[in-house]
Design a protein around this motif. Structure first.
Motif, PDB file in Angstrom:
ATOM      1  N   ARG A  40      58.115  90.024  57.001  1.00 19.61           N
ATOM      2  CA  ARG A  40      57.214  90.889  56.230  1.00 19.61           C
ATOM      3  C   ARG A  40      55.991  91.277  57.058  1.00 19.61           C
ATOM      4  O   ARG A  40      55.558  92.427  57.038  1.00 19.61           O
ATOM      5  N   GLU A  41      55.421  90.325  57.816  1.00 21.92           N
ATOM      6  CA  GLU A  41      54.267  90.630  58.662  1.00 21.92           C
ATOM      7  C   GLU A  41      54.642  91.603  59.779  1.00 21.92           C
ATOM      8  O   GLU A  41      53.883  92.515  60.120  1.00 21.92           O
ATOM      9  N   LYS A  42      55.854  91.383  60.327  1.00 20.10           N
ATOM     10  CA  LYS A  42      56.333  92.277  61.372  1.00 20.10           C
ATOM     11  C   LYS A  42      56.496  93.696  60.833  1.00 20.10           C
ATOM     12  O   LYS A  42      56.107  94.676  61.487  1.00 20.10           O
ATOM     13  N   THR A  43      57.090  93.753  59.627  1.00 21.46           N
ATOM     14  CA  THR A  43      57.265  95.074  59.018  1.00 21.46           C
ATOM     15  C   THR A  43      55.919  95.750  58.757  1.00 21.46           C
ATOM     16  O   THR A  43      55.738  96.949  59.010  1.00 21.46           O
ATOM     17  N   ARG A  44      54.959  94.936  58.262  1.00 18.81           N
ATOM     18  CA  ARG A  44      53.627  95.502  58.000  1.00 18.81           C
ATOM     19  C   ARG A  44      52.973  95.973  59.289  1.00 18.81           C
ATOM     20  O   ARG A  44      52.372  97.063  59.350  1.00 18.81           O
ATOM     21  N   THR A  45      53.096  95.182  60.346  1.00 20.08           N
ATOM     22  CA  THR A  45      52.497  95.553  61.637  1.00 20.08           C
ATOM     23  C   THR A  45      53.116  96.826  62.189  1.00 20.08           C
ATOM     24  O   THR A  45      52.425  97.723  62.679  1.00 20.08           O
ATOM     25  N   GLU A  46      54.460  96.885  62.103  1.00 18.21           N
ATOM     26  CA  GLU A  46      55.140  98.083  62.609  1.00 18.21           C
ATOM     27  C   GLU A  46      54.783  99.317  61.787  1.00 18.21           C
ATOM     28  O   GLU A  46      54.616 100.413  62.334  1.00 18.21           O
ATOM     29  N   THR A  47      54.637  99.101  60.482  1.00 15.02           N
ATOM     30  CA  THR A  47      54.241 100.231  59.615  1.00 15.02           C
ATOM     31  C   THR A  47      52.838 100.709  59.972  1.00 15.02           C
ATOM     32  O   THR A  47      52.581 101.927  60.072  1.00 15.02           O
ATOM     33  N   GLU A  48      51.933  99.749  60.165  1.00 18.02           N
ATOM     34  CA  GLU A  48      50.561 100.135  60.541  1.00 18.02           C
ATOM     35  C   GLU A  48      50.551 100.841  61.884  1.00 18.02           C
ATOM     36  O   GLU A  48      49.828 101.826  62.078  1.00 18.02           O
ATOM     37  N   ARG A  49      51.321 100.331  62.847  1.00 13.97           N
ATOM     38  CA  ARG A  49      51.382 100.971  64.160  1.00 13.97           C
ATOM     39  C   ARG A  49      51.954 102.387  64.055  1.00 13.97           C
ATOM     40  O   ARG A  49      51.449 103.328  64.669  1.00 13.97           O
ATOM     41  N   ALA A  50      53.011 102.501  63.247  1.00  7.60           N
ATOM     42  CA  ALA A  50      53.597 103.827  63.060  1.00  7.60           C
ATOM     43  C   ALA A  50      52.593 104.779  62.412  1.00  7.60           C
ATOM     44  O   ALA A  50      52.492 105.962  62.791  1.00  7.60           O
ATOM     45  N   ASN A  51      51.843 104.236  61.439  1.00  5.94           N
ATOM     46  CA  ASN A  51      50.826 105.076  60.783  1.00  5.94           C
ATOM     47  C   ASN A  51      49.740 105.494  61.777  1.00  5.94           C
ATOM     48  O   ASN A  51      49.281 106.639  61.774  1.00  5.94           O
ATOM     49  N   ARG A  52      49.347 104.517  62.624  1.00  8.98           N
ATOM     50  CA  ARG A  52      48.329 104.846  63.625  1.00  8.98           C
ATOM     51  C   ARG A  52      48.851 105.886  64.609  1.00  8.98           C
ATOM     52  O   ARG A  52      48.138 106.817  64.987  1.00  8.98           O
ATOM     53  N   GLU A  53      50.066 105.709  65.057  1.00 10.18           N
ATOM     54  CA  GLU A  53      50.656 106.668  65.996  1.00 10.18           C
ATOM     55  C   GLU A  53      50.769 108.048  65.367  1.00 10.18           C
ATOM     56  O   GLU A  53      50.499 109.066  66.012  1.00 10.18           O
ATOM     57  N   GLU A  54      51.135 108.096  64.082  1.00 10.67           N
ATOM     58  CA  GLU A  54      51.233 109.380  63.397  1.00 10.67           C
ATOM     59  C   GLU A  54      49.852 110.024  63.266  1.00 10.67           C
ATOM     60  O   GLU A  54      49.696 111.231  63.468  1.00 10.67           O
ATOM     61  N   ALA A  55      48.855 109.185  62.932  1.00  9.55           N
ATOM     62  CA  ALA A  55      47.491 109.709  62.823  1.00  9.55           C
ATOM     63  C   ALA A  55      46.998 110.211  64.173  1.00  9.55           C
ATOM     64  O   ALA A  55      46.353 111.267  64.277  1.00  9.55           O
ATOM     65  N   THR A  56      47.339 109.423  65.224  1.00  8.07           N
ATOM     66  CA  THR A  56      46.935 109.845  66.570  1.00  8.07           C
ATOM     67  C   THR A  56      47.615 111.159  66.950  1.00  8.07           C
ATOM     68  O   THR A  56      46.999 112.053  67.548  1.00  8.07           O
ATOM     69  N   ARG A  57      48.889 111.272  66.635  1.00  9.54           N
ATOM     70  CA  ARG A  57      49.624 112.495  66.937  1.00  9.54           C
ATOM     71  C   ARG A  57      49.023 113.698  66.221  1.00  9.54           C
ATOM     72  O   ARG A  57      48.822 114.765  66.818  1.00  9.54           O
ATOM     73  N   ALA A  59      45.991 113.905  65.034  1.00  6.66           N
ATOM     74  CA  ALA A  59      44.658 114.174  65.593  1.00  6.66           C
ATOM     75  C   ALA A  59      44.770 114.929  66.908  1.00  6.66           C
ATOM     76  O   ALA A  59      43.991 115.849  67.193  1.00  6.66           O
ATOM     77  N   ALA A  60      45.766 114.525  67.729  1.00  3.29           N
ATOM     78  CA  ALA A  60      45.964 115.212  69.005  1.00  3.29           C
ATOM     79  C   ALA A  60      46.363 116.661  68.781  1.00  3.29           C
ATOM     80  O   ALA A  60      45.888 117.574  69.477  1.00  3.29           O
ATOM     81  N   GLU A  61      47.235 116.881  67.802  1.00  3.48           N
ATOM     82  CA  GLU A  61      47.627 118.249  67.484  1.00  3.48           C
ATOM     83  C   GLU A  61      46.425 119.059  67.001  1.00  3.48           C
ATOM     84  O   GLU A  61      46.251 120.226  67.382  1.00  3.48           O
ATOM     85  N   THR A  62      45.610 118.412  66.144  1.00  4.58           N
ATOM     86  CA  THR A  62      44.404 119.098  65.664  1.00  4.58           C
ATOM     87  C   THR A  62      43.470 119.421  66.816  1.00  4.58           C
ATOM     88  O   THR A  62      42.913 120.523  66.901  1.00  4.58           O
ATOM     89  N   ASP A  63      43.311 118.433  67.728  1.00  7.29           N
ATOM     90  CA  ASP A  63      42.438 118.668  68.884  1.00  7.29           C
ATOM     91  C   ASP A  63      42.980 119.801  69.745  1.00  7.29           C
ATOM     92  O   ASP A  63      42.212 120.641  70.246  1.00  7.29           O
ATOM     93  N   ARG A  64      44.317 119.810  69.938  1.00 11.19           N
ATOM     94  CA  ARG A  64      44.907 120.875  70.750  1.00 11.19           C
ATOM     95  C   ARG A  64      44.709 122.237  70.077  1.00 11.19           C
ATOM     96  O   ARG A  64      44.382 123.231  70.743  1.00 11.19           O
ATOM     97  N   ASP A  65      44.908 122.262  68.740  1.00  9.67           N
ATOM     98  CA  ASP A  65      44.709 123.515  68.016  1.00  9.67           C
ATOM     99  C   ASP A  65      43.255 123.980  68.129  1.00  9.67           C
ATOM    100  O   ASP A  65      42.976 125.165  68.363  1.00  9.67           O
ATOM    101  N   GLN A  66      42.341 123.022  67.958  1.00  7.39           N
ATOM    102  CA  GLN A  66      40.915 123.377  68.060  1.00  7.39           C
ATOM    103  C   GLN A  66      40.585 123.813  69.481  1.00  7.39           C
ATOM    104  O   GLN A  66      39.807 124.757  69.685  1.00  7.39           O
ATOM    105  N   ALA A  67      41.162 123.099  70.471  1.00 10.38           N
ATOM    106  CA  ALA A  67      40.900 123.467  71.864  1.00 10.38           C
ATOM    107  C   ALA A  67      41.414 124.870  72.152  1.00 10.38           C
ATOM    108  O   ALA A  67      40.749 125.660  72.842  1.00 10.38           O
ATOM    109  N   ARG A  68      42.636 125.174  71.632  1.00 10.32           N
ATOM    110  CA  ARG A  68      43.167 126.519  71.827  1.00 10.32           C
ATOM    111  C   ARG A  68      42.270 127.562  71.157  1.00 10.32           C
ATOM    112  O   ARG A  68      42.013 128.633  71.719  1.00 10.32           O
TER     113      ARG A  68
END
Length: 319
Positions: A40-57, A59-68
């Motif tokens: 359960r902890e592993k699943t929670r950690t992986e879910t949080e990591r996936a959420n962070r990676e999605e948020a980072t992605r 944010a990166a897309e937003t930054d790229r759009d804003q930069a463009r």
């Protein structure tokens, strides 16, 4: 009843014993629970990591759009600035090569030439012991006013007549060097540029005293100042026949007259009482010579119109 109760207790005991025989050991149970907690902890950690990676992605897309978007705005602004710079450079070239600057240069050259004429006339008259004053800014030469005219008289005094004759000779000797259509005399200095005479005005002036002469033909100081200018012009013209032959670029007579009554005093800013001082009145009764340099009015107006149009277009581009 008691028997039935005993039978039920025995049956319950047998069932409980069977459950105990089939029960999982506690250590094994704890291991399973621990494994479940780990998963359960592993699943929670992986879910949080996936959420962070999605948020980072995202944010990166937003930054790229804003930069463009920023890059597009910057490029558009740079293109506008470059267009404005090109327009400004074109305007500066126009000003320098074909616009106002050349005209201002010709006007400055004409002012310089006018001052040169005045200085030469001053030197020529000084050689005849006649001290005159020149006003380079306004282009005038003032004859000495002492004993030039008597009060309320248009005819110059004998001393004044000789001064005006010397003026006529100076005009005849010097002015032909600065006419566009004349054969330049050998003694003329090198001019190297624009600046020719359009007119020479002999100007008459009076003092501030009200005109009260009812015998002569003059009604007021305006008549008197004009008569003084005309009389001075007559003496100048008769002093040297070359004066009458002087013509400007349009073929019109170069020398003319004008009268200003007491509206242009020799000294500005004097009070009424000061203007009636005898010395001031004698100074105001005078003759001045004004030089007018030739200016192509059509060229000036045409250039100014084009200048205003280009300036308006430049303002629009810069906005």
């Amino acid at each position: 009843m008691v028997f039935i109760f005993i039978i039920m207790v025995l049956a319950l005991s047998l069932l409980m014993r069977e459950d105990l025989d089939n029960a999982v050991p506690k250590s094994e149970y704890d291991a399973v629970v621990s494994q479940l907690d780990t998963e359960r902890e592993k699943t929670r950690t992986e879910t949080e990591r996936a959420n962070r990676e999605e948020a980072t992605r995202k944010a990166a897309e937003t930054d790229r759009d804003q930069a463009r978007e920023v890059a597009l705005r910057e490029r558009a602004r740079a293109e506008q600035e470059e267009a404005a710079r090109r327009k400004l450079a074109e305007f500066v070239r126009y000003m320098r090569d074909t616009g106002v600057v050349p005209i201002l240069g010709r006007i400055a050259e004409a002012d310089k030439r006018r001052t040169e004429i005045l200085e030469r006339m001053k030197e020529r008259l000084f050689a005849s012991n006649i001290k005159v004053e020149i006003d380079a800014e306004n282009g005038t030469l003032r004859l000495p006013s002492t004993r030039l005219f008597e009060s309320a008289k248009a005819d110059p005094t004998p001393v004044g007549t000789e001064v005006i004759k010397s003026l006529g000779v100076a005009i005849a000797d010097i002015v032909p060097c600065y006419l566009a259509n004349s054969a330049r005399p050998e003694q003329c200095p090198q001019t190297n540029g624009a600046g020719v005479l359009s007119a020479v005005y002999i100007e008459g002036h009076t003092d501030a005293a009200p005109f009260r002469n009812t015998v002569d033909r003059f009604r007021n100081n305006w008549d008197l100042s004009a008569a003084r200018a005309i009389e001075a012009f007559r003496i100048v013209r008769e002093s040297d026949p070359r004066v009458s032959a002087l013509r400007n670029a349009e073929g019109k007579a170069l020398v003319g007259v004008s009268g200003y009554a007491d509206t242009r005093p020799s000294t500005e800013g004097l009070s009424t009482e000061q203007r009636f001082d005898d010395q001031t009145k004698e100074t105001d009764r005078r003759i001045e010579v004004r030089l007018i340099m030739a200016v192509d009015q059509h060229e000036v107006l045409s250039t100014l119109r084009e200048f205003n149009e280009r300036l308006e277009n430049l303002d629009v581009d810069l906005d």
